[in-house]
Scaffold this motif. Structure first.
Motif, PDB file in Angstrom:
ATOM      1  N   VAL A  52       0.742  -1.413  -0.007  1.00  0.00           N
ATOM      2  CA  VAL A  52      -0.114  -0.060   0.115  1.00  0.00           C
ATOM      3  C   VAL A  52       0.864   1.359  -0.114  1.00  0.00           C
ATOM      4  CG1 VAL A  52      -1.914  -1.151   1.100  1.00  0.00           C
ATOM      5  CG2 VAL A  52      -0.167  -0.007   2.600  1.00  0.00           C
ATOM      6  N   THR A  53       1.956   1.257   0.324  1.00  0.00           N
ATOM      7  CA  THR A  53       2.979   2.387   0.177  1.00  0.00           C
ATOM      8  C   THR A  53       3.952   2.355  -1.130  1.00  0.00           C
ATOM      9  OG1 THR A  53       4.553   1.554   1.747  1.00  0.00           O
ATOM     10  CG2 THR A  53       3.091   2.760   2.839  1.00  0.00           C
ATOM     11  N   GLU A  54       3.630   1.628  -1.765  1.00  0.00           N
ATOM     12  CA  GLU A  54       4.587   1.377  -3.199  1.00  0.00           C
ATOM     13  C   GLU A  54       4.377   2.824  -3.807  1.00  0.00           C
ATOM     14  OE1 GLU A  54       4.833  -1.192  -7.334  1.00  0.00           O
ATOM     15  OE2 GLU A  54       3.501  -1.587  -5.722  1.00  0.00           O
ATOM     16  N   PRO A  55       5.378   3.342  -4.400  1.00  0.00           N
ATOM     17  CA  PRO A  55       5.307   4.867  -4.942  1.00  0.00           C
ATOM     18  C   PRO A  55       4.161   4.751  -5.991  1.00  0.00           C
ATOM     19  CG  PRO A  55       7.622   4.323  -4.646  1.00  0.00           C
ATOM     20  CD  PRO A  55       6.804   3.256  -4.181  1.00  0.00           C
ATOM     21  N   ARG A  56       4.002   3.841  -6.790  1.00  0.00           N
ATOM     22  CA  ARG A  56       3.049   3.617  -7.826  1.00  0.00           C
ATOM     23  C   ARG A  56       1.747   3.767  -7.388  1.00  0.00           C
ATOM     24  NH1 ARG A  56       2.630  -0.634 -12.788  1.00  0.00           N
ATOM     25  NH2 ARG A  56       0.796   0.134 -13.812  1.00  0.00           N
ATOM     26  N   VAL A  57       1.504   3.118  -6.277  1.00  0.00           N
ATOM     27  CA  VAL A  57       0.146   2.915  -5.415  1.00  0.00           C
ATOM     28  C   VAL A  57      -0.036   4.168  -4.865  1.00  0.00           C
ATOM     29  CG1 VAL A  57      -1.288   1.818  -3.800  1.00  0.00           C
ATOM     30  CG2 VAL A  57       0.379   0.302  -5.480  1.00  0.00           C
ATOM     31  N   VAL A  58       0.814   4.765  -4.125  1.00  0.00           N
ATOM     32  CA  VAL A  58       0.603   6.160  -3.435  1.00  0.00           C
ATOM     33  C   VAL A  58       0.265   7.042  -4.506  1.00  0.00           C
ATOM     34  CG1 VAL A  58       1.726   7.892  -2.306  1.00  0.00           C
ATOM     35  CG2 VAL A  58       2.133   5.468  -1.666  1.00  0.00           C
ATOM     36  N   ALA A  59       0.849   7.179  -5.614  1.00  0.00           N
ATOM     37  CA  ALA A  59       0.507   8.180  -6.485  1.00  0.00           C
ATOM     38  C   ALA A  59      -0.810   8.058  -7.213  1.00  0.00           C
ATOM     39  CB  ALA A  59       1.377   8.158  -8.031  1.00  0.00           C
ATOM     40  N   SER A  60      -1.573   6.739  -7.351  1.00  0.00           N
ATOM     41  CA  SER A  60      -2.856   6.329  -7.822  1.00  0.00           C
ATOM     42  C   SER A  60      -3.870   6.719  -6.626  1.00  0.00           C
ATOM     43  CB  SER A  60      -2.994   4.935  -8.033  1.00  0.00           C
ATOM     44  OG  SER A  60      -2.764   3.967  -6.784  1.00  0.00           O
ATOM     45  N   TYR A  61      -3.303   6.785  -5.319  1.00  0.00           N
ATOM     46  CA  TYR A  61      -4.236   7.223  -4.198  1.00  0.00           C
ATOM     47  C   TYR A  61      -4.417   8.804  -4.418  1.00  0.00           C
ATOM     48  CZ  TYR A  61      -3.493   3.011  -1.681  1.00  0.00           C
ATOM     49  OH  TYR A  61      -3.387   1.498  -1.268  1.00  0.00           O
ATOM     50  N   ARG A  62      -3.075   9.524  -4.699  1.00  0.00           N
ATOM     51  CA  ARG A  62      -3.381  10.970  -4.617  1.00  0.00           C
ATOM     52  C   ARG A  62      -4.022  11.297  -5.812  1.00  0.00           C
ATOM     53  NH1 ARG A  62       1.588  11.402  -5.640  1.00  0.00           N
ATOM     54  NH2 ARG A  62       2.447  11.359  -3.390  1.00  0.00           N
ATOM     55  N   LEU A  63      -3.854  10.750  -6.817  1.00  0.00           N
ATOM     56  CA  LEU A  63      -4.847  11.207  -8.158  1.00  0.00           C
ATOM     57  C   LEU A  63      -6.156  10.944  -8.047  1.00  0.00           C
ATOM     58  CD1 LEU A  63      -4.665  12.315 -11.038  1.00  0.00           C
ATOM     59  CD2 LEU A  63      -4.330   9.747 -11.791  1.00  0.00           C
ATOM     60  N   SER A  64      -6.606   9.905  -7.368  1.00  0.00           N
ATOM     61  CA  SER A  64      -7.866   9.561  -7.085  1.00  0.00           C
ATOM     62  C   SER A  64      -8.585  10.268  -6.150  1.00  0.00           C
ATOM     63  CB  SER A  64      -8.082   7.932  -6.715  1.00  0.00           C
ATOM     64  OG  SER A  64      -7.617   7.062  -7.665  1.00  0.00           O
ATOM     65  N   LEU A  65      -7.926  10.843  -5.267  1.00  0.00           N
ATOM     66  CA  LEU A  65      -8.239  11.599  -4.125  1.00  0.00           C
ATOM     67  C   LEU A  65      -8.558  13.112  -4.547  1.00  0.00           C
ATOM     68  CD1 LEU A  65      -6.297  10.495  -1.001  1.00  0.00           C
ATOM     69  CD2 LEU A  65      -8.875  10.283  -1.240  1.00  0.00           C
ATOM     70  N   LEU A  66      -7.506  13.643  -5.172  1.00  0.00           N
ATOM     71  CA  LEU A  66      -7.619  14.925  -5.644  1.00  0.00           C
ATOM     72  C   LEU A  66      -8.491  15.121  -6.673  1.00  0.00           C
ATOM     73  CD1 LEU A  66      -3.821  15.938  -5.788  1.00  0.00           C
ATOM     74  CD2 LEU A  66      -5.511  16.509  -4.069  1.00  0.00           C
ATOM     75  N   THR A  67      -8.731  14.420  -7.801  1.00  0.00           N
ATOM     76  CA  THR A  67      -9.659  14.126  -8.685  1.00  0.00           C
ATOM     77  C   THR A  67     -10.891  14.014  -8.293  1.00  0.00           C
ATOM     78  OG1 THR A  67      -9.337  11.876  -9.566  1.00  0.00           O
ATOM     79  CG2 THR A  67      -8.058  13.790 -10.605  1.00  0.00           C
ATOM     80  N   SER A  68     -11.191  13.386  -7.456  1.00  0.00           N
ATOM     81  CA  SER A  68     -12.485  12.777  -6.616  1.00  0.00           C
ATOM     82  C   SER A  68     -12.828  14.162  -5.970  1.00  0.00           C
ATOM     83  CB  SER A  68     -12.607  11.795  -5.829  1.00  0.00           C
ATOM     84  OG  SER A  68     -12.276  10.773  -6.449  1.00  0.00           O
ATOM     85  N   LEU A  69     -12.186  14.751  -5.311  1.00  0.00           N
ATOM     86  CA  LEU A  69     -12.458  15.898  -4.349  1.00  0.00           C
ATOM     87  C   LEU A  69     -12.820  17.244  -5.261  1.00  0.00           C
ATOM     88  CD1 LEU A  69      -9.856  16.091  -1.267  1.00  0.00           C
ATOM     89  CD2 LEU A  69     -12.318  15.967  -1.280  1.00  0.00           C
ATOM     90  N   ALA A  70     -12.065  17.273  -6.650  1.00  0.00           N
ATOM     91  CA  ALA A  70     -12.426  18.436  -7.536  1.00  0.00           C
ATOM     92  C   ALA A  70     -13.741  18.123  -8.207  1.00  0.00           C
ATOM     93  CB  ALA A  70     -11.321  18.441  -8.700  1.00  0.00           C
ATOM     94  N   ALA A  71     -13.942  16.950  -8.476  1.00  0.00           N
ATOM     95  CA  ALA A  71     -15.208  16.656  -9.162  1.00  0.00           C
ATOM     96  C   ALA A  71     -16.567  16.754  -8.255  1.00  0.00           C
ATOM     97  CB  ALA A  71     -15.159  15.180  -9.699  1.00  0.00           C
ATOM     98  N   ALA A  72     -16.278  16.392  -7.015  1.00  0.00           N
ATOM     99  CA  ALA A  72     -17.277  16.574  -6.004  1.00  0.00           C
ATOM    100  C   ALA A  72     -17.542  18.102  -5.743  1.00  0.00           C
ATOM    101  CB  ALA A  72     -17.052  15.782  -4.746  1.00  0.00           C
ATOM    102  N   GLY A  73     -16.619  18.530  -5.648  1.00  0.00           N
ATOM    103  CA  GLY A  73     -16.690  20.215  -5.409  1.00  0.00           C
ATOM    104  C   GLY A  73     -17.725  20.869  -6.503  1.00  0.00           C
ATOM    105  N   ILE A  74     -17.053  20.657  -7.696  1.00  0.00           N
ATOM    106  CA  ILE A  74     -17.723  21.277  -8.906  1.00  0.00           C
ATOM    107  C   ILE A  74     -19.452  20.694  -8.964  1.00  0.00           C
ATOM    108  CG2 ILE A  74     -17.947  21.173 -11.478  1.00  0.00           C
ATOM    109  CD1 ILE A  74     -14.912  20.680 -11.433  1.00  0.00           C
TER     110      ILE A  74
END
Length: 282
Positions: A52-74
């Motif tokens: 769960v802390t593999e860099p590729r996995v962490v990058a996917s968490y970050r992308l999913s969280l940020l885009t989901s927050l942006a979409a929900a805010g819109i």
């Protein structure tokens, strides 16, 4: 201190209906989710942490969280606006627009992803107008946000719409007669009543976006560390027969959703208690 007593409903059948409810929830929700937890335990703590802390996995968490927050805010902004128009105004085509709001529910997510990709590629209907300005939508985080906004809009509209329908317009008229501007009436009279529904719609849209796969996989381009979302990581691990790794990533996503549910329930309880005290004072 007085002990709380169970309120017995005057309607019969509490025992059987509660039993069937618990059975249904267990079969459909609890048992499948517990299977993820059991599968994750098989990894052991060190292997789980490495996955769960593999860099590729962490990058996917970050992308999913940020885009989901942006979409929900819109969706909160435009969802409240759409709900307001559908409730407060009468115009030709209103029923059609009301039905179109539910289209993301009925449309298969893969079809939505293909349609959005064809629109926003550099040679697509909309993409060809954005490309001269250097705006890339397809195969970028912007495209992911667009897809998540598309699938999340109905959650906000359908959560806010019933609350708007039940608001007492006489309170708004009273505020207006006392000299309040339209902006003051909205932010001080209407918005406090809408806030719990708005927050609920935001969380529902965010949670839906967090686990979205079908509509995103086409428009994202699936580039590691750039446009690779967490659900795609899970699917990749499943295709590689890494079931424990997939379960570990899924467990983290499940934990995030569970924390969100706790937060929203706590907020709603706090807000209802605050409103009850305010009404008791006044």
């Amino acid at each position: 201190m007085s002990k709380r007593r169970w309120r017995v409903s005057p309607l019969p059948g509490f025992g059987p209906t509660m039993g069937f409810t618990l059975l249904y929830v267990s079969l459909i929700v609890l048992i499948p989710l517990s299977a993820i937890f059991i599968k994750t335990i098989g990894l052991g703590w060190s292997d789980f942490w490495n996955v769960v802390t593999e860099p590729r996995v962490v990058a996917s968490y970050r992308l999913s969280l940020l885009t989901s927050l942006a979409a929900a805010g819109i969706n909160v902004v435009f969802g409240v606006l759409v709900a307001w128009v559908l409730v407060r105004y009468h115009f030709p085509g209103k029923k059609l627009m009301d039905g179109l709001v539910d289209l993301p529910f009925a449309l298969p997510t893969a079809i939505a992803g293909i349609a959005l990709t064809s629109l926003y590629t550099p040679n697509g209907w909309l993409g060809k107008w954005l490309d001269p300005f250097g705006i890339d939508v397809a195969y970028t985080p912007i495209g992911i946000t667009v897809a998540l906004t598309f699938i999340g809009l109905p959650f906000v509209v359908r959560t806010v719409q019933p609350v708007l329908q039940t608001l007492n317009k006489e309170v708004e008229e009273a505020a207006s007669s006392l000299g309040a501007t339209p902006a003051q009436t909205f932010f001080r009279v209407i918005l406090p009543e809408l806030l719990p529904a708005v927050v609920t719609g935001f969380v529902l849209a965010f949670s839906r976006a967090l686990g979205e796969y079908g509509s995103v996989v086409f428009i994202s381009g699936n580039m590691p560390f750039k446009t690779e979302i967490a659900p795609l990581i899970i699917m990749t691990k499943l295709e590689q027969f890494d079931y424990e790794g997939a379960a570990a990533v899924a467990f983290v996503m499940l934990l995030l959703s569970f924390i969100l549910l706790i937060l929203i329930n706590g907020f709603q309880t706090h807000w209802e208690n605050r409103r009850s005290k305010w009404r008791g004072v006044h």
